[in-house]
Design an enzyme around this catalytic site. Structure first.
Site, PDB file in Angstrom:
ATOM      1  N   ARG A   9       0.883  -1.197   0.000  1.00  0.00           N
ATOM      2  CA  ARG A   9       0.000   0.000   0.000  1.00  0.00           C
ATOM      3  C   ARG A   9       0.913   1.237   0.000  1.00  0.00           C
ATOM      4  O   ARG A   9       1.272   1.808   1.047  1.00  0.00           O
ATOM      5  CB  ARG A   9      -0.899  -0.005   1.237  1.00  0.00           C
ATOM      6  CG  ARG A   9      -1.813   1.215   1.338  1.00  0.00           C
ATOM      7  CD  ARG A   9      -2.837   1.291   0.242  1.00  0.00           C
ATOM      8  NE  ARG A   9      -3.726   0.119   0.251  1.00  0.00           N
ATOM      9  CZ  ARG A   9      -4.433  -0.272  -0.797  1.00  0.00           C
ATOM     10  NH1 ARG A   9      -4.349   0.393  -1.943  1.00  0.00           N
ATOM     11  NH2 ARG A   9      -5.212  -1.339  -0.730  1.00  0.00           N
ATOM     12  N   HIS A  54       1.580   2.443 -10.491  1.00  0.00           N
ATOM     13  CA  HIS A  54       0.611   2.967  -9.515  1.00  0.00           C
ATOM     14  C   HIS A  54       1.309   3.831  -8.439  1.00  0.00           C
ATOM     15  O   HIS A  54       1.344   3.460  -7.264  1.00  0.00           O
ATOM     16  CB  HIS A  54      -0.131   1.781  -8.873  1.00  0.00           C
ATOM     17  CG  HIS A  54      -1.442   2.113  -8.249  1.00  0.00           C
ATOM     18  ND1 HIS A  54      -1.546   2.900  -7.126  1.00  0.00           N
ATOM     19  CD2 HIS A  54      -2.701   1.780  -8.584  1.00  0.00           C
ATOM     20  CE1 HIS A  54      -2.813   3.005  -6.798  1.00  0.00           C
ATOM     21  NE2 HIS A  54      -3.544   2.355  -7.667  1.00  0.00           N
ATOM     22  N   ASP A  93     -11.192   9.428  -8.493  1.00  0.00           N
ATOM     23  CA  ASP A  93     -10.671   8.233  -9.173  1.00  0.00           C
ATOM     24  C   ASP A  93     -10.976   8.405 -10.659  1.00  0.00           C
ATOM     25  O   ASP A  93     -12.060   8.097 -11.127  1.00  0.00           O
ATOM     26  CB  ASP A  93     -11.363   6.990  -8.613  1.00  0.00           C
ATOM     27  CG  ASP A  93     -10.635   5.711  -9.015  1.00  0.00           C
ATOM     28  OD1 ASP A  93     -10.989   4.635  -8.473  1.00  0.00           O
ATOM     29  OD2 ASP A  93      -9.713   5.789  -9.850  1.00  0.00           O
ATOM     30  N   GLU A 132      -0.785   8.176 -11.839  1.00  0.00           N
ATOM     31  CA  GLU A 132      -0.411   6.848 -12.328  1.00  0.00           C
ATOM     32  C   GLU A 132      -0.348   6.805 -13.855  1.00  0.00           C
ATOM     33  O   GLU A 132      -1.362   6.921 -14.534  1.00  0.00           O
ATOM     34  CB  GLU A 132      -1.446   5.829 -11.824  1.00  0.00           C
ATOM     35  CG  GLU A 132      -1.740   5.946 -10.336  1.00  0.00           C
ATOM     36  CD  GLU A 132      -3.021   5.237  -9.925  1.00  0.00           C
ATOM     37  OE1 GLU A 132      -3.568   4.466 -10.719  1.00  0.00           O
ATOM     38  OE2 GLU A 132      -3.486   5.469  -8.798  1.00  0.00           O
TER      39      GLU A 132
HETATM   40  O1  TA6 Z   1      -5.625   3.497  -9.289  1.00  0.00           O
HETATM   41  C1  TA6 Z   1      -6.862   3.705  -8.749  1.00  0.00           C
HETATM   42  C2  TA6 Z   1      -7.491   2.377  -8.350  1.00  0.00           C
HETATM   43  O2  TA6 Z   1      -7.851   1.628  -9.474  1.00  0.00           O
HETATM   44  C3  TA6 Z   1      -8.677   2.679  -7.442  1.00  0.00           C
HETATM   45  O3  TA6 Z   1      -9.894   2.347  -8.069  1.00  0.00           O
HETATM   46  C4  TA6 Z   1      -8.388   1.848  -6.195  1.00  0.00           C
HETATM   47  O4  TA6 Z   1      -8.951   0.558  -6.335  1.00  0.00           O
HETATM   48  C5  TA6 Z   1      -6.861   1.816  -6.231  1.00  0.00           C
HETATM   49  O5  TA6 Z   1      -6.559   1.574  -7.584  1.00  0.00           O
HETATM   50  C6  TA6 Z   1      -6.225   0.855  -5.258  1.00  0.00           C
HETATM   51  O6  TA6 Z   1      -6.461  -0.459  -5.622  1.00  0.00           O
HETATM   52  P1  TA6 Z   1      -5.870  -1.612  -4.633  1.00  0.00           P
HETATM   53  O7  TA6 Z   1      -6.190  -2.918  -5.321  1.00  0.00           O
HETATM   54  O8  TA6 Z   1      -4.389  -1.367  -4.522  1.00  0.00           O
HETATM   55  O9  TA6 Z   1      -6.560  -1.407  -3.316  1.00  0.00           O
END
Ligand code: TA6
Length: 296
Positions: free
Chosen positions: A58, A166, A210, A272
């Site tokens: 995370r 990400h 988002d 991202e």
């Molecule tokens: O990048 C944005 C996203 O697609 C959000 O919709 C949210 O789900 C985020 O990624 C985090 O996803 P994760 O699977 O790491 O909790």
């Protein structure tokens, strides 16, 4: 003065003579730290981030491949977990190279990581049985951090994939943030029934955000994160046609067990770079390269 470097079976670190440093977890080839020459951390990492391989990190720069989110009606990737397997896989450290053209003030270091169908765990391979190899390179210079991914199709059939870096950028206060460089760009608003909109003016974050942008200007047109009117980060891309802007805000932050502190959403913004709208098709023997460069 040389590049300092460490490598054990869980992570690789490197630092430049000018003081900048990076740390990369072999799990997911996840960059978990990027510090500037003053030792200031530029990436946001949750205090509850799992770094033991039990789940995707995370924070930092998780790698999203071969699917962004989930794709229930895309046969080839419909069985994969959210954001695919790259960020949950154990990558191999392939080596480092450093370059110094005139002296310590322009020394840089590049770390290479690999994942392929030969090293992918059986479970992921059973869900996505393609023959492929990926080289992920993390390059640190006194001015910026670049990450690039090269995917090669080593099999006999075309591969359809999505890919995204990400990146969780660390900031001081989300209420002081403006994102520019995406003006007039079309975006999918995932917090408003995935409706398609057009960005007018700078982006400010006042709630869960988002959005999947397809920037109107080219990939070399920087996406700039400013705080109190001062540019803090500038992101340029190579061959990654989309930019996702994400902030979970309070409620979503509270719903994620590994998101700590709960008000940490005020100290991060995800910018991202990826190719996630539609599918990129890689023919046998072809290679795809995508990269981002973040200047701070
Ligand atoms: O990048 C944005 C996203 O697609 C959000 O919709 C949210 O789900 C985020 O990624 C985090 O996803 P994760 O699977 O790491 O909790």
């Amino acid at each position: 003065p040389q590049v300092n470097f460490t490598h054990d079976n869980s992570r690789v670190t490197a630092s430049l003579p000018t003081g900048e440093s990076i740390e990369v977890l072999l799990y997911g080839a996840t960059v978990i730290s990027w510090k500037n020459r003053f030792g200031i951390e530029r990436l946001w990492l949750s205090d509850a981030a799992k770094l033991d391989g039990s789940k995707a990190v995370r924070g930092g720069i998780p790698l999203v491949f071969p699917v962004f989110g989930t794709a229930p009606d895309h046969a080839a990737t419909s069985k994969l977990p959210q954001h695919g397997f790259a960020r949950n896989s154990r990558w191999e450290f392939l080596g480092k190279s450093s370059s110094e053209s005139t002296g310590p003030s322009d020394t840089s270091v590049k770390l290479d990581f690999g994942l392929s169908s030969a090293t992918l765990d059986e479970q992921a391979k059973s869900l996505w049985p393609y023959t492929f190899s990926i080289i992920y390179s993390v390059t640190l210079t006194p001015e910026n951090l670049s990450t690039s991914i090269v995917v090669t199709n080593d099999g006999e059939q075309p591969i359809e994939f999505q890919v995204l870096l990400h990146t969780y950028l660390r900031i001081d206060d989300i209420s002081k943030i403006q994102v520019t460089g995406l003006e007039e760009s079309e975006y999918i608003d995932k917090v408003d029934a995935a409706s398609t909109k057009t960005q007018s003016g700078a982006i400010t974050i006042t709630g869960e955000t988002d959005r999947v942008y397809t920037p109107a200007k080219g990939p070399s047109h920087p996406v700039v994160v400013s705080e109190d009117g001062e540019a803090v980060y500038s992101v340029v891309r190579d061959n990654l046609k989309d930019v996702v802007v994400w902030n979970p805000w309070q409620q979503k932050a509270e719903s994620m067990g590994d998101f700590e502190p709960k008000d940490g959403y005020k100290k991060m913004i995800c910018i991202e770079a990826g190719s996630v709208r539609g599918w990129t098709t890689l023919d046998p023997s072809d290679a795809f390269e995508g990269a981002q460069t973040i200047s701070d």
